[in-house]
Design an enzyme around this catalytic site. Sequence first.
Site, PDB file in Angstrom:
ATOM      1  N   HIS A 161       5.020  -7.686 -12.038  1.00 44.06           N
ATOM      2  CA  HIS A 161       5.389  -6.360 -11.706  1.00 44.06           C
ATOM      3  C   HIS A 161       5.073  -6.073 -10.271  1.00 44.06           C
ATOM      4  O   HIS A 161       4.227  -6.987  -9.607  1.00 44.06           O
ATOM      5  CB  HIS A 161       4.706  -5.293 -12.480  1.00 44.06           C
ATOM      6  CG  HIS A 161       3.286  -5.311 -12.224  1.00 44.06           C
ATOM      7  ND1 HIS A 161       2.225  -5.979 -12.616  1.00 44.06           N
ATOM      8  CD2 HIS A 161       2.654  -4.129 -11.278  1.00 44.06           C
ATOM      9  CE1 HIS A 161       0.924  -5.693 -11.918  1.00 44.06           C
ATOM     10  NE2 HIS A 161       1.205  -4.793 -11.049  1.00 44.06           N
ATOM     11  N   HIS A 200       4.643  -6.408  -3.141  1.00 42.75           N
ATOM     12  CA  HIS A 200       4.608  -7.801  -3.478  1.00 42.75           C
ATOM     13  C   HIS A 200       4.159  -7.901  -4.781  1.00 42.75           C
ATOM     14  O   HIS A 200       3.997  -7.010  -5.622  1.00 42.75           O
ATOM     15  CB  HIS A 200       3.299  -8.231  -2.607  1.00 42.75           C
ATOM     16  CG  HIS A 200       2.237  -7.674  -2.871  1.00 42.75           C
ATOM     17  ND1 HIS A 200       1.655  -6.583  -2.286  1.00 42.75           N
ATOM     18  CD2 HIS A 200       1.009  -7.817  -3.649  1.00 42.75           C
ATOM     19  CE1 HIS A 200       0.564  -5.938  -2.809  1.00 42.75           C
ATOM     20  NE2 HIS A 200       0.172  -6.925  -3.787  1.00 42.75           N
TER      21      HIS A 200
END
Length: 180
Positions: free
Chosen positions: A123, A38
């Site tokens: 990221h 995630h």
Amino acid sequence: MRVFVAIEISSDKIIDSISKFQSEININAKSIEPHNLHFTLQFLGEISKDMLDHVSRALDSVKFSKFSVNLKNIGVFPTQKFPRIIWVGTDENGGKLLVELAKKVENALTPLGFTVDKPFKPHITVFRIKNRIGDISKEMDKFKLIDFGIQQISGFKLKQSVLSSKGPTYTDLMEVKAIS
């Protein structure tokens, strides 16, 4: 309860690509489970049940349109000589849209007393490194131009995180869908 705001990676193609990368790179690190991949838009930490209601209402007010992000390239926090986290990055435009969404989440939660300690950097953490493993530059260079695919961003979730020796377990508490 320990909570954070996240965008889950739902594309099977991307999950398979990341899993393949995790199995091919030769480093001594703990890989993140595919179902736990995630983007963390904001980590809130420990909150009460009462605060959960306020957070849910605040997040429900966040409006945004669907967009796409190309997941590509890899990097390290803090440095390749002393790595702690290996991550997958994004294309420039998708990254910019993720930063804008993270800012909307931050703005919705600021009145409740939540602050961010550092600017959001788009990221996905794919490895956590507990022990010193030394410079991984050569190994990282083998994968530097990798393209994992395109993820549609159509919502984000408030998630609970329960930590254990086997790793974290995430539970969805609520979801906010894009308006279009």
